[in-house]
Write an enzyme that holds these catalytic residues in place. Structure first.
Site, PDB file in Angstrom:
ATOM      1  N   LYS A 193      20.783 -13.244 101.971  1.00 40.03           N
ATOM      2  CA  LYS A 193      21.946 -13.194 101.076  1.00 40.03           C
ATOM      3  C   LYS A 193      22.360 -11.736 100.847  1.00 40.03           C
ATOM      4  CE  LYS A 193      25.001 -14.419  97.936  1.00 40.03           C
ATOM      5  NZ  LYS A 193      26.077 -15.369  97.958  1.00 40.03           N
ATOM      6  N   LYS A 248      26.340  -7.198  90.543  1.00 41.96           N
ATOM      7  CA  LYS A 248      24.961  -7.690  90.364  1.00 41.96           C
ATOM      8  C   LYS A 248      24.275  -7.794  91.724  1.00 41.96           C
ATOM      9  CE  LYS A 248      24.154 -11.985  90.344  1.00 41.96           C
ATOM     10  NZ  LYS A 248      23.654 -13.011  91.271  1.00 41.96           N
TER      11      LYS A 248
HETATM   12  P1  NAP Z   1      28.411 -18.881  86.058  1.00 46.31           P
HETATM   13  O1  NAP Z   1      29.608 -19.732  86.205  1.00 46.31           O
HETATM   14  O2  NAP Z   1      28.490 -17.659  85.221  1.00 46.31           O
HETATM   15  O3  NAP Z   1      27.218 -19.826  85.525  1.00 46.31           O
HETATM   16  C1  NAP Z   1      25.978 -19.315  85.207  1.00 46.31           C
HETATM   17  C2  NAP Z   1      25.075 -20.449  84.799  1.00 46.31           C
HETATM   18  O4  NAP Z   1      23.777 -19.908  84.510  1.00 46.31           O
HETATM   19  C3  NAP Z   1      25.523 -21.182  83.536  1.00 46.31           C
HETATM   20  O5  NAP Z   1      25.172 -22.547  83.643  1.00 46.31           O
HETATM   21  C4  NAP Z   1      24.693 -20.490  82.460  1.00 46.31           C
HETATM   22  O6  NAP Z   1      24.497 -21.263  81.305  1.00 46.31           O
HETATM   23  C5  NAP Z   1      23.396 -20.323  83.187  1.00 46.31           C
HETATM   24  N1  NAP Z   1      22.551 -19.289  82.619  1.00 46.31           N
HETATM   25  C6  NAP Z   1      22.763 -17.946  82.652  1.00 46.31           C
HETATM   26  N2  NAP Z   1      21.753 -17.293  82.042  1.00 46.31           N
HETATM   27  C7  NAP Z   1      20.884 -18.251  81.617  1.00 46.31           C
HETATM   28  C8  NAP Z   1      19.646 -18.200  80.932  1.00 46.31           C
HETATM   29  N3  NAP Z   1      19.083 -17.015  80.567  1.00 46.31           N
HETATM   30  N4  NAP Z   1      19.032 -19.363  80.655  1.00 46.31           N
HETATM   31  C9  NAP Z   1      19.579 -20.542  81.033  1.00 46.31           C
HETATM   32  N5  NAP Z   1      20.750 -20.659  81.692  1.00 46.31           N
HETATM   33  C10 NAP Z   1      21.393 -19.514  81.987  1.00 46.31           C
HETATM   34  O7  NAP Z   1      27.865 -18.360  87.476  1.00 46.31           O
HETATM   35  P2  NAP Z   1      28.075 -18.997  88.926  1.00 46.31           P
HETATM   36  O8  NAP Z   1      29.308 -18.449  89.531  1.00 46.31           O
HETATM   37  O9  NAP Z   1      27.861 -20.464  88.845  1.00 46.31           O
HETATM   38  O10 NAP Z   1      26.849 -18.306  89.695  1.00 46.31           O
HETATM   39  C11 NAP Z   1      25.532 -18.843  89.668  1.00 46.31           C
HETATM   40  C12 NAP Z   1      24.737 -18.156  90.780  1.00 46.31           C
HETATM   41  O11 NAP Z   1      25.352 -18.427  92.050  1.00 46.31           O
HETATM   42  C13 NAP Z   1      24.688 -16.629  90.623  1.00 46.31           C
HETATM   43  O12 NAP Z   1      23.415 -16.148  91.012  1.00 46.31           O
HETATM   44  C14 NAP Z   1      25.770 -16.156  91.606  1.00 46.31           C
HETATM   45  O13 NAP Z   1      25.557 -14.834  92.089  1.00 46.31           O
HETATM   46  C15 NAP Z   1      25.644 -17.183  92.705  1.00 46.31           C
HETATM   47  N6  NAP Z   1      26.860 -17.355  93.528  1.00 46.31           N
HETATM   48  C16 NAP Z   1      28.094 -17.448  92.961  1.00 46.31           C
HETATM   49  C17 NAP Z   1      29.221 -17.593  93.776  1.00 46.31           C
HETATM   50  C18 NAP Z   1      30.613 -17.692  93.199  1.00 46.31           C
HETATM   51  O14 NAP Z   1      31.579 -17.609  93.955  1.00 46.31           O
HETATM   52  N7  NAP Z   1      30.786 -17.896  91.888  1.00 46.31           N
HETATM   53  C19 NAP Z   1      29.076 -17.649  95.158  1.00 46.31           C
HETATM   54  C20 NAP Z   1      27.810 -17.576  95.706  1.00 46.31           C
HETATM   55  C21 NAP Z   1      26.707 -17.424  94.894  1.00 46.31           C
HETATM   56  P3  NAP Z   1      25.616 -21.264  80.125  1.00 46.31           P
HETATM   57  O15 NAP Z   1      26.622 -22.290  80.529  1.00 46.31           O
HETATM   58  O16 NAP Z   1      24.852 -21.618  78.901  1.00 46.31           O
HETATM   59  O17 NAP Z   1      26.197 -19.869  80.066  1.00 46.31           O
END
Ligand code: NAP
Length: 296
Positions: A172, A240
Site C-alpha cells: 500500500k 497520513k
Molecule cells: P473515515 O470515513 O474517516 O472513517 C473512519 C472510521 O474509523 C469511522 O468509522 C470512525 O469511527 C473509525 N474510527 C476512527 N478512529 C477510531 C477509534 N480510535 N476507535 C474506533 N473507531 C475509530 O475514513 P475512511 O475513508 O473510511 O478510511 C478508513 C481507512 O481506509 C483509512 O485507513 C484510509 O486511509 C483507508 N482508505 C481510504 C480510502 C478513501 O478513499 N477514503 C481509500 C483507500 C483506503 P467514527 O464514525 O466514530 O468516527
C-alpha cells in the site's frame, strides 16, 4: 461453511464494504464508535454489536476499517477491545492503511491468543467500496488469505496475496509513493503548460495516450483544469499515508526524496486550511511558488 463476519469501522470505506457483505448474503455483525452510523447497516440486514469484544465473540472473522495506526490499536487493545473477545481460530482482517511495523506487533498479540492476522489495505476510493470493485493487497499466511478471500470478494475485484503479515501494508505504501510522485509530475506539467500559454485540454489529449499517460493525468488532470478540488482522497488522509511511507523508509534506510518533497508541499497546504481538499490540489503549492494558476 460460511462464517459470521464482524465489521468494525463504518466510515466512508467501511460502510460500503460492510453493505456489500450483507447484500451478498453473508451474516454480518457491525460495530462503529459513533453508534448512529450502524443504523443504515442494521436496516440492510446486519446485526449491531455492543463493542469490538462483543463482535469478536460473535464472529470468528473480524474485519476492521478505521483511520490510523493508533485507532486499530485502540479497537484491539482498549477495554472491551477485540483482543478481549477473540479465541483460538479467530481471524482478524485489517483493511485500514496503517504502519507495517505496528501491524506485525499487533498480529503477534493476536497470535498469542491463538488467532491469525491478514493485513489487507484497499485502493479504489469510496466509489470502489460502494460498487465492490476495490483492489486489495493482502499480507498473511496462505491458509488465512484463502479463508478471508471469499468474504473480501464481496467488495474487492482484485485481491493479490503479496507476502507475509505486513507485506500488504508495505505494498500500500508502494501504491501511495506512485500516487503522489505522479501527482507532482501532473501538477508541474500542467503548470508549465499554463505558463506557456498552451490550450490545456488539447495538451492533455495530446499526451495522455502516450508514454506519459497515467490514471492520475486522465482522471485528475481535467479536474485540475476545471479547478474542481472535491476530494476522491483528501490531503489529510494522503498526508497520513505519506507519514507512514517516510517512517517505513527511514526504518529500512532508503531515501524517497520525491515523496518527502510532496509531504512538505501538502503540509504547506494543510497550514492554509486546505486539508479537506482532494490530493490533486497539490498543484496549488506550485501555483504559490510561481504566481501562475492552472486553468485560471
Ligand atoms: P473515515 O470515513 O474517516 O472513517 C473512519 C472510521 O474509523 C469511522 O468509522 C470512525 O469511527 C473509525 N474510527 C476512527 N478512529 C477510531 C477509534 N480510535 N476507535 C474506533 N473507531 C475509530 O475514513 P475512511 O475513508 O473510511 O478510511 C478508513 C481507512 O481506509 C483509512 O485507513 C484510509 O486511509 C483507508 N482508505 C481510504 C480510502 C478513501 O478513499 N477514503 C481509500 C483507500 C483506503 P467514527 O464514525 O466514530 O468516527
Amino acid at each position: 461453511m460460511a462464517e459470521c463476519i464482524g465489521f468494525i469501522g463504518l466510515g466512508i470505506m467501511g460502510s460500503g464494504m460492510a453493505r456489500n457483505l450483507v447484500e451478498k448474503g453473508h451474516e454480518v455483525v457491525v460495530w462503529n464508535r459513533t453508534g448512529a452510523k450502524m443504523g443504515a447497516l442494521v436496516d440492510a440486514g446486519a446485526a449491531a454489536g455492543d463493542s469490538p469484544a462483543d463482535v469478536a465473540r460473535r464472529c470468528p472473522i473480524v474485519m476492521i476499517c478505521v483511520s490510523d495506526t493508533a485507532d486499530v490499536d485502540a479497537v484491539l487493545t482498549s477495554d472491551d477491545g477485540v483482543l478481549e473477545g477473540i479465541s483460538a481460530g479467530s481471524l482478524i482482517v485489517d483493511h485500514s492503511t496503517i504502519s507495517p511495523a505496528a501491524t506485525v506487533r499487533l498480529s503477534n498479540e493476536v497470535a498469542q491468543r491463538g488467532g491469525a492476522w491478514v493485513d489487507a489495505p484497499v485502493s479504489g476510493g469510496s466509489e470502489g467500496a460502494v460498487r465492490g470493485t476495490l483492489s486489495i493487497m493482502a499480507g498473511g499466511a496462505d491458509e488465512d488469505i484463502d479463508r478471508a478471500r471469499p468474504y473480501m470478494e464481496a467488495f474487492g475485484t482484485t485481491i493479490t496475496h503479496v507476502g507475509p503479515v505486513g507485506a500488504g501494508q508495505r505494498v500500500k505504501i508502494v501504491n501511495q509513493i506512485l500516487v503522489v510522485v505522479t501527482q507532482l509530475a501532473v501538477s508541474e506539467a500542467l503548470l508549465f503548460a499554463e505558463a506557456s500559454g498552451l490550450d490545456l485540454n488539447a495538451t492533455l489529449d495530446a499526451v495522455k495516450g502516450g508514454a506519459a499517460g497515467s490514471w492520475m493525468l486522465a482522471n485528475r488532470g481535467p479536474q485540475m483544469i476545471e479547478r474542481d478540488w472535491r476530494p476522491g482522497f483528501t490531503i489529510d488522509l494522503q498526508q497520513k499515508d505519506l507519514r507512514l511511507a517516510l517512517q517505513a523508509a527511514d526504518a529500512i534506510g532508503v531515501p524517497i526524496p520525491g515523496t518527502a518533497l510532496v509531504f512538505q508541499m501538502y503540509r504547506a497546504l494543510q497550514n492554509e486550511g486546505l486539508g479537506d481538499e482532494g490530493n490533486h490540489a497539490l498543484v496549488k503549492a506550485l501555483e504559490k511558488m510561481s504566481g501562475v494558476e492552472v486553468g485560471a
